[in-house]
Structures are given as C-alpha cells and as structure tokens.
Scaffold this motif. Structure first.
Motif, PDB file in Angstrom:
ATOM      1  N   PHE A  64      28.212  67.607 -32.982  1.00 41.94           N
ATOM      2  CA  PHE A  64      27.191  67.599 -32.645  1.00 41.94           C
ATOM      3  C   PHE A  64      27.936  66.906 -30.575  1.00 41.94           C
ATOM      4  O   PHE A  64      27.285  66.651 -29.909  1.00 41.94           O
ATOM      5  N   PRO A  65      27.881  65.522 -30.993  1.00 39.65           N
ATOM      6  CA  PRO A  65      29.072  64.770 -30.051  1.00 39.65           C
ATOM      7  C   PRO A  65      29.151  65.443 -28.807  1.00 39.65           C
ATOM      8  O   PRO A  65      29.370  65.538 -27.575  1.00 39.65           O
ATOM      9  N   SER A  66      30.705  66.670 -28.841  1.00 45.33           N
ATOM     10  CA  SER A  66      30.961  67.482 -28.222  1.00 45.33           C
ATOM     11  C   SER A  66      29.118  68.141 -26.939  1.00 45.33           C
ATOM     12  O   SER A  66      30.008  68.096 -26.103  1.00 45.33           O
ATOM     13  N   LEU A  67      28.752  68.850 -28.450  1.00 43.94           N
ATOM     14  CA  LEU A  67      27.574  69.029 -28.166  1.00 43.94           C
ATOM     15  C   LEU A  67      26.855  68.221 -26.758  1.00 43.94           C
ATOM     16  O   LEU A  67      26.302  69.062 -25.852  1.00 43.94           O
ATOM     17  N   ILE A  68      26.481  67.217 -26.937  1.00 45.11           N
ATOM     18  CA  ILE A  68      25.897  66.263 -26.232  1.00 45.11           C
ATOM     19  C   ILE A  68      26.684  65.599 -25.014  1.00 45.11           C
ATOM     20  O   ILE A  68      26.020  66.103 -23.716  1.00 45.11           O
ATOM     21  N   LEU A  69      27.986  65.683 -25.033  1.00 49.52           N
ATOM     22  CA  LEU A  69      28.699  65.991 -24.136  1.00 49.52           C
ATOM     23  C   LEU A  69      28.833  66.375 -23.373  1.00 49.52           C
ATOM     24  O   LEU A  69      28.971  66.813 -21.712  1.00 49.52           O
ATOM     25  N   THR A  70      29.188  67.528 -23.799  1.00 52.58           N
ATOM     26  CA  THR A  70      29.539  69.178 -22.536  1.00 52.58           C
ATOM     27  C   THR A  70      27.907  69.183 -22.198  1.00 52.58           C
ATOM     28  O   THR A  70      27.476  69.546 -20.880  1.00 52.58           O
ATOM     29  N   ALA A  71      26.995  69.553 -22.600  1.00 52.08           N
ATOM     30  CA  ALA A  71      25.427  68.646 -21.900  1.00 52.08           C
ATOM     31  C   ALA A  71      25.081  68.372 -20.134  1.00 52.08           C
ATOM     32  O   ALA A  71      25.008  68.242 -19.380  1.00 52.08           O
ATOM     33  N   LEU A  72      25.634  66.772 -20.562  1.00 53.53           N
ATOM     34  CA  LEU A  72      26.225  65.712 -20.001  1.00 53.53           C
ATOM     35  C   LEU A  72      26.363  66.714 -18.323  1.00 53.53           C
ATOM     36  O   LEU A  72      26.348  66.049 -18.049  1.00 53.53           O
TER      37      LEU A  72
ATOM     38  N   LEU B  50      23.951  78.084  -8.677  1.00 57.25           N
ATOM     39  CA  LEU B  50      22.820  79.007  -9.438  1.00 57.25           C
ATOM     40  C   LEU B  50      24.037  79.202 -10.729  1.00 57.25           C
ATOM     41  O   LEU B  50      23.233  79.071 -12.071  1.00 57.25           O
ATOM     42  N   CYS B  51      25.088  79.337 -10.901  1.00 58.63           N
ATOM     43  CA  CYS B  51      25.759  79.097 -12.149  1.00 58.63           C
ATOM     44  C   CYS B  51      25.893  78.028 -13.136  1.00 58.63           C
ATOM     45  O   CYS B  51      25.774  78.064 -13.760  1.00 58.63           O
ATOM     46  N   SER B  52      25.822  77.159 -12.219  1.00 57.37           N
ATOM     47  CA  SER B  52      26.555  75.870 -12.932  1.00 57.37           C
ATOM     48  C   SER B  52      24.949  75.072 -13.265  1.00 57.37           C
ATOM     49  O   SER B  52      24.967  74.983 -14.871  1.00 57.37           O
ATOM     50  N   VAL B  53      23.784  75.710 -12.759  1.00 59.22           N
ATOM     51  CA  VAL B  53      22.019  75.470 -13.074  1.00 59.22           C
ATOM     52  C   VAL B  53      22.373  75.979 -14.935  1.00 59.22           C
ATOM     53  O   VAL B  53      21.567  75.012 -15.699  1.00 59.22           O
ATOM     54  N   GLY B  54      22.723  77.494 -14.409  1.00 58.07           N
ATOM     55  CA  GLY B  54      22.663  78.347 -15.292  1.00 58.07           C
ATOM     56  C   GLY B  54      23.401  78.102 -16.629  1.00 58.07           C
ATOM     57  O   GLY B  54      22.912  78.135 -18.035  1.00 58.07           O
ATOM     58  N   ALA B  55      24.904  77.638 -16.922  1.00 52.02           N
ATOM     59  CA  ALA B  55      25.101  77.194 -17.307  1.00 52.02           C
ATOM     60  C   ALA B  55      24.838  75.801 -18.070  1.00 52.02           C
ATOM     61  O   ALA B  55      25.007  76.336 -19.128  1.00 52.02           O
ATOM     62  N   PHE B  56      23.983  75.388 -17.719  1.00 49.39           N
ATOM     63  CA  PHE B  56      23.738  73.702 -18.215  1.00 49.39           C
ATOM     64  C   PHE B  56      22.225  74.093 -18.800  1.00 49.39           C
ATOM     65  O   PHE B  56      22.182  73.915 -20.521  1.00 49.39           O
ATOM     66  N   LEU B  57      21.584  75.087 -18.345  1.00 50.04           N
ATOM     67  CA  LEU B  57      20.547  75.678 -19.117  1.00 50.04           C
ATOM     68  C   LEU B  57      20.381  76.796 -20.571  1.00 50.04           C
ATOM     69  O   LEU B  57      20.483  76.246 -21.793  1.00 50.04           O
ATOM     70  N   LEU B  58      21.551  77.328 -20.819  1.00 53.03           N
ATOM     71  CA  LEU B  58      22.484  77.694 -21.240  1.00 53.03           C
ATOM     72  C   LEU B  58      23.095  76.540 -22.430  1.00 53.03           C
ATOM     73  O   LEU B  58      22.908  77.138 -23.675  1.00 53.03           O
ATOM     74  N   VAL B  59      23.489  76.254 -22.288  1.00 53.33           N
ATOM     75  CA  VAL B  59      24.365  74.385 -22.771  1.00 53.33           C
ATOM     76  C   VAL B  59      22.529  74.111 -23.565  1.00 53.33           C
ATOM     77  O   VAL B  59      22.565  74.254 -24.844  1.00 53.33           O
ATOM     78  N   ILE B  60      21.787  74.175 -22.913  1.00 51.18           N
ATOM     79  CA  ILE B  60      20.680  73.109 -23.161  1.00 51.18           C
ATOM     80  C   ILE B  60      20.039  74.230 -24.406  1.00 51.18           C
ATOM     81  O   ILE B  60      19.029  73.421 -25.634  1.00 51.18           O
ATOM     82  N   ILE B  61      19.300  75.396 -24.537  1.00 54.55           N
ATOM     83  CA  ILE B  61      19.364  76.481 -25.619  1.00 54.55           C
ATOM     84  C   ILE B  61      20.122  76.058 -26.280  1.00 54.55           C
ATOM     85  O   ILE B  61      20.316  76.244 -27.645  1.00 54.55           O
ATOM     86  N   ALA B  62      21.867  76.260 -25.852  1.00 55.92           N
ATOM     87  CA  ALA B  62      22.506  76.181 -27.255  1.00 55.92           C
ATOM     88  C   ALA B  62      21.570  74.794 -28.376  1.00 55.92           C
ATOM     89  O   ALA B  62      21.880  74.472 -29.418  1.00 55.92           O
ATOM     90  N   LEU B  63      21.523  73.591 -27.885  1.00 54.61           N
ATOM     91  CA  LEU B  63      21.654  72.816 -27.988  1.00 54.61           C
ATOM     92  C   LEU B  63      20.486  72.309 -29.209  1.00 54.61           C
ATOM     93  O   LEU B  63      19.961  72.407 -30.081  1.00 54.61           O
ATOM     94  N   CYS B  64      19.080  73.439 -28.326  1.00 58.86           N
ATOM     95  CA  CYS B  64      18.029  73.590 -29.300  1.00 58.86           C
ATOM     96  C   CYS B  64      17.998  74.119 -30.168  1.00 58.86           C
ATOM     97  O   CYS B  64      17.486  74.253 -31.268  1.00 58.86           O
ATOM     98  N   LYS B  65      19.515  75.337 -30.517  1.00 54.79           N
ATOM     99  CA  LYS B  65      19.371  76.377 -31.547  1.00 54.79           C
ATOM    100  C   LYS B  65      20.231  76.137 -32.691  1.00 54.79           C
ATOM    101  O   LYS B  65      20.390  76.423 -34.326  1.00 54.79           O
ATOM    102  N   THR B  66      20.568  74.768 -32.219  1.00 57.58           N
ATOM    103  CA  THR B  66      21.510  73.890 -33.613  1.00 57.58           C
ATOM    104  C   THR B  66      21.257  73.592 -34.767  1.00 57.58           C
ATOM    105  O   THR B  66      19.655  72.811 -34.079  1.00 57.58           O
TER     106      THR B  66
END
Length: 176
Positions: free
Chosen positions: A18-26, A159-175
């Motif tokens: 979980f901390p890695s997901l938070i730091l990745t999202a940040l 566009l790709c960096s925003v897309g990658a960020f959104l994908l990380v946020i979705i991953a966090l929500c699906k955890t």
C-alpha cells in the motif's frame, strides 16, 4: 527446495504494497502536474515571445529542469510504477495489477520514451544553437524546427502522464 533468502519475505512485501501505491500515485501525479502546468501556462507564455527570446528561454528552461527534484518524480515514477506492478502481482491483486501494468506501459512509452527519443534530442539540438552568432532568419528557422515538434511531443507526454496517473488512482481504488 529453492533458497529464497534474497527475496523479501511475504509479510515484508505485504507491508510495502500500500505505501508503494501511495508513493507511486504521488510521484506520477507530480509528473502529470508538471507536464499539465507546462502545457496550460509555460508553453502559452513562451509562444508570445519573439523568436530569439523564445529560444533563449527554452535553452535556460532545458538546463534548469535537469535537477534532482525533477528527476525524483520523472525517474521515480518510472521505477515505482514497475515496482508497484510487481508487488501487486506478488500480492495477487489481479485488477490493480492490470491497471498498474497499463500505467507502467503508458508512462514508459508515452512519457519516458517520448521524452528520451523526442524532446531530449530537440533540446540537445537547441542547446548547441548559438543565438548570439545567428542571423534573424536562422533564429526564425531554428524556432520553426523546434517549437511545433517539441510541443506536439509534449502534448503526448502530458496526456500519457495524466493517463498513467488516472490508472494508478483506479488501481488504488481496486485494491483489496
């Protein structure tokens, strides 16, 4: 029996997940924010400058951006996306893994790859251009060869960096 003594223990991997997901999202969010802010403010302001001022400003910006804070988010995102994907797979988090893997690929190709293969070579060419020794026509030509391609590549990585960020946020929500 295989010796796995060099691998992190299962509880340790679980504790890192979980901390890695938070730091990745940040870090991915910071990269997306930088590219977004640049697109909706810096590039617009620079476009208003006369050719010689535009080129000089871009030369200085391209030098200034090469600093530890930028590299922490830009390179750190790349590393942490891959690490979080691996941890997600190890934790058998199927849905988050898929989103993180997609985020890693989008960032690796659309942000890191475009920057390294596109923007950096344009920056390097511009860095070697001597504005003080150039004629007005040479300066105009240099801007024409730099600005439009650089901005198109920058749009892709934004566009790709925003897309990658959104994908990380979705991953966090699906955890789970």
């Amino acid at each position: 029996m295989k010796d796995h003594s060099n691998r992190p223990s299962r509880p340790m991997m679980h504790a890192l997940y979980f901390p890695s997901l938070i730091l990745t999202a940040l870090l991915t969010g910071l990269s997306a924010g930088l590219f977004y802010a640049y697109s909706c403010s810096v590039n617009l302001g620079l476009a208003r400058l006369p050719d010689n001022e535009y080129l000089r400003a871009m030369q200085e910006i391209n030098k200034a951006i090469l600093n530890p804070v930028f590299f922490m988010s830009f390179m750190g995102s790349m590393f942490l996306l891959a690490f979080a994907s691996w941890l997600s797979h190890s934790e058998q988090q199927v849905a988050p893994f898929r989103f993180l893997l997609a985020a890693t690929l989008v960032y690796a190709i659309g942000v890191f790859g475009v920057t390294v293969a596109g923007n950096v070579p344009l920056n390097d060419t511009l860095a070697g251009f001597n504005i003080n020794a150039a004629t007005t026509d040479e300066i105009r030509q240099q801007r024409l060869h730099f600005e439009r391609p650089w901005n198109k590549l920058h749009l892709i990585r934004t566009l790709c960096s925003v897309g990658a960020f959104l994908l990380v946020i979705i991953a966090l929500c699906k955890t789970k």
